[in-house]
Design a protein around this motif. Structure first.
Motif, mmCIF file in Angstrom:
data_model
loop_
_atom_site.group_PDB
_atom_site.id
_atom_site.type_symbol
_atom_site.label_atom_id
_atom_site.label_comp_id
_atom_site.label_asym_id
_atom_site.label_seq_id
_atom_site.Cartn_x
_atom_site.Cartn_y
_atom_site.Cartn_z
ATOM 1 N N THR A 13 8.346 -3.941 10.239
ATOM 2 C CA THR A 13 8.373 -4.440 8.867
ATOM 3 C C THR A 13 7.234 -5.425 8.625
ATOM 4 N N TRP A 14 7.012 -6.292 9.596
ATOM 5 C CA TRP A 14 5.952 -7.299 9.456
ATOM 6 C C TRP A 14 4.563 -6.688 9.543
ATOM 7 N N ILE A 15 4.322 -5.888 10.600
ATOM 8 C CA ILE A 15 2.957 -5.415 10.826
ATOM 9 C C ILE A 15 2.526 -4.381 9.792
ATOM 10 N N CYS A 16 3.493 -3.728 9.111
ATOM 11 C CA CYS A 16 3.095 -2.775 8.078
ATOM 12 C C CYS A 16 2.286 -3.460 6.985
ATOM 13 N N SER A 17 2.568 -4.745 6.739
ATOM 14 C CA SER A 17 1.816 -5.463 5.708
ATOM 15 C C SER A 17 0.406 -5.790 6.159
ATOM 16 N N LEU A 18 0.107 -5.612 7.443
ATOM 17 C CA LEU A 18 -1.216 -5.929 7.970
ATOM 18 C C LEU A 18 -2.094 -4.702 8.158
ATOM 19 N N LEU A 19 -1.545 -3.523 7.862
ATOM 20 C CA LEU A 19 -2.274 -2.281 8.097
ATOM 21 C C LEU A 19 -2.847 -1.741 6.787
ATOM 22 N N PRO A 20 -3.936 -0.966 6.855
ATOM 23 C CA PRO A 20 -4.647 -0.555 5.648
ATOM 24 C C PRO A 20 -4.041 0.559 4.807
ATOM 25 N N PRO A 21 -3.083 1.392 5.281
ATOM 26 C CA PRO A 21 -2.621 2.488 4.419
ATOM 27 C C PRO A 21 -2.037 1.995 3.101
ATOM 28 N N ALA A 22 -1.948 2.909 2.136
ATOM 29 C CA ALA A 22 -1.392 2.581 0.822
ATOM 30 C C ALA A 22 0.071 2.182 0.945
ATOM 31 N N ALA A 23 0.550 1.440 -0.037
ATOM 32 C CA ALA A 23 1.913 0.910 0.003
ATOM 33 C C ALA A 23 2.943 2.036 0.137
ATOM 34 N N ARG A 24 2.714 3.148 -0.554
ATOM 35 C CA ARG A 24 3.678 4.256 -0.484
ATOM 36 C C ARG A 24 3.737 4.842 0.923
ATOM 37 N N THR A 25 2.587 4.976 1.576
ATOM 38 C CA THR A 25 2.556 5.509 2.939
ATOM 39 C C THR A 25 3.244 4.563 3.903
ATOM 40 N N ARG A 26 2.979 3.266 3.753
ATOM 41 C CA ARG A 26 3.615 2.285 4.624
ATOM 42 C C ARG A 26 5.126 2.284 4.432
ATOM 43 N N ALA A 27 5.577 2.409 3.168
ATOM 44 C CA ALA A 27 7.011 2.445 2.899
ATOM 45 C C ALA A 27 7.653 3.678 3.528
ATOM 46 N N LEU A 28 6.941 4.815 3.475
ATOM 47 C CA LEU A 28 7.462 6.045 4.071
ATOM 48 C C LEU A 28 7.596 5.897 5.589
#
Length: 299
Positions: A60-75
Motif C-alpha cells: 500500500t505504501w510503496i505503490c505511491s512511490l512507483l511511476p505507474p498510473a493511479a488506475r494501474t496501481r489500484a489494480l
C-alpha cells in the motif's frame, strides 16, 4: 492513488484484519495448545496473518512511490490484497478443520483448497513481478536513494516469491507421487530464505525514508543505502545457502514468524508517516543581486 482511494482503504482495512487474525490465533494457541511445527498447527494462521498483514501495508505504501498510473496501481494493489486474503482465509479454515492446507488431496474439498492456494500464489507472483518492473523504470521524481531501496526490496520480494513457488512445486511433485508425508516434512526447506527476503521491501525503503528526514546530503544517503543493500543481500544469500543444504539456526517456521513479527512496528510507522513520495531535492538557483545603475539605483 490518493490515500482516500477505495483500493487504499480496502488494503489498509484488510491488513489490519490480517494482523488481528494473527493476534487472535496467538491467543488460541496459548489457550488451546498444540504443536508449533507440523502440517496442522495454529502457527500457520499466525504466520500467514503476520506476513500478509505486513506485506499488504508495505505494498500500500510503496505503490505511491512507483511511476505507474493511479488506475494501474489500484489494480495491482487490489489483486495483491485479494490474494493475501484468499491465502490467509484458506490456511485459517484448514487449521480450524484440523487438516493440512498445502499438498492435501484427501477429499474433493481439500483438493480445491490446495488448488486455490496455488492460484493465489500465482496472483501474488504476477503482482510482485509487475511492481518490480515498474520500480526498474526511470522515475526522476523519486530520490536516487529511495529508487535503489525500492528496486532492491522488490527484487528481494520477487526472489521470496520464487522460493515459495519452488517449495510449492516440490511439495506438489512429492504429493502427486504418493509421498504426502514427505511433502509436509521437506517441502518447506526454503522457508528461512523465503522469510528473510520477503520483508526487505519494507525495511530498505523505510531506511531510505528515515534518511531523507535527516540533514545528510542525498549522495551520502545513497551511499548508505548501497551499503545496506549489499549487507542485506549477503545475509539473504547466506541464509538461502544454509537452508538449501539443511543448516538453520532456528526452525523454518520459527524463522518465518520472527521475520514477520519484527517488521510490524516499521510497517505501522511508515503506513502512518511514510505515505508521501520521497522526491529528488530541488536544485537551488543562485539569487542575483540587483544591479545599481543611474540615479534610480537599479536597472
Amino acid at each position: 492513488m490518493t490515500t482516500t482511494s477505495p483500493a487504499h482503504r480496502l488494503a489498509v482495512g484488510a491488513s489490519f484484519l490480517l494482523l488481528a487474525s494473527a493476534a487472535f490465533h496467538t491467543v488460541v494457541l496459548l489457550l488451546v495448545g498444540g504443536p508449533w511445527d507440523g502440517p496442522v498447527s495454529w502457527r500457520k494462521p499466525i504466520t500467514f496473518g503476520l506476513s500478509f498483514g505486513v506485506s499488504v501495508l508495505t505494498v500500500t505504501w510503496i505503490c505511491s512511490l512507483l511511476p505507474p498510473a493511479a488506475r494501474t496501481r489500484a489494480l495491482l494493489l487490489g489483486a495483491f490484497t485479494s490474494a493475501a486474503l484468499l491465502e490467509t482465509s484458506l490456511i485459517t479454515l484448514q487449521a480450524w478443520r484440523g487438516v493440512p492446507a498445502h499438498f492435501n488431496t484427501e477429499t474433493t474439498f481439500d483438493t480445491a483448497v490446495t488448488r486455490a492456494l496455488a492460484f493465489g500464489g500465482v496472483v501474488l507472483i504476477a503482482v510482485v513481478i509487475a511492481l518490480t518492473i515498474a520500480a526498474l523504470r526511470p522515475n526522476p521524481a523519486t530520490a536516487p536513494s529511495m529508487r535503489l531501496a525500492l528496486r532492491a526490496g522488490l527484487v528481494a520480494l520477487t526472489l521470496s516469491m520464487a522460493a515459495g513457488a519452488v517449495m510449492i512445486a516440490y511439495g506438489l511433485t512429492l504429493e502427486s507421487a504418493g509421498r504426502a508425508a514427505d511433502a509436509y516434512q521437506s517441502a518447506g526447506f526454503l522457508r528461512p530464505a523465503h522469510a528473510v527476503t520477503m520483508h526487505a521491501v519494507l525495511l530498505l525503503p523505510s531506511l531510505a525514508w528515515l534518511l531523507s528526514r535527516t540533514r545528510r546530503p542525498e549522495a551520502e544517503r545513497l551511499r548508505l543505502i548501497r551499503l545496506t543493500v549489499a549487507a542485506y543481500g549477503a545475509i539473504a544469500a547466506l541464509v538461502t545457502a544454509a537452508a538449501t543444504v539443511g543448516l538453520t539456526l532456528a526452525g523454518p517456521a520459527t524463522t518465518a514468524a520472527v521475520s514477520a513479527a519484527i517488521t510490524i512496528a516499521p510497517a505501522l510507522a511508515f503506513f502512518a508517516f511514510g505515505g508521501s513520495p520521497v522526491t529528488r531535492e530541488p536544485t537551488r538557483k543562485p539569487t542575483r543581486k540587483p544591479l545599481k545603475t543611474g540615479r534610480t539605483g537599479y536597472v
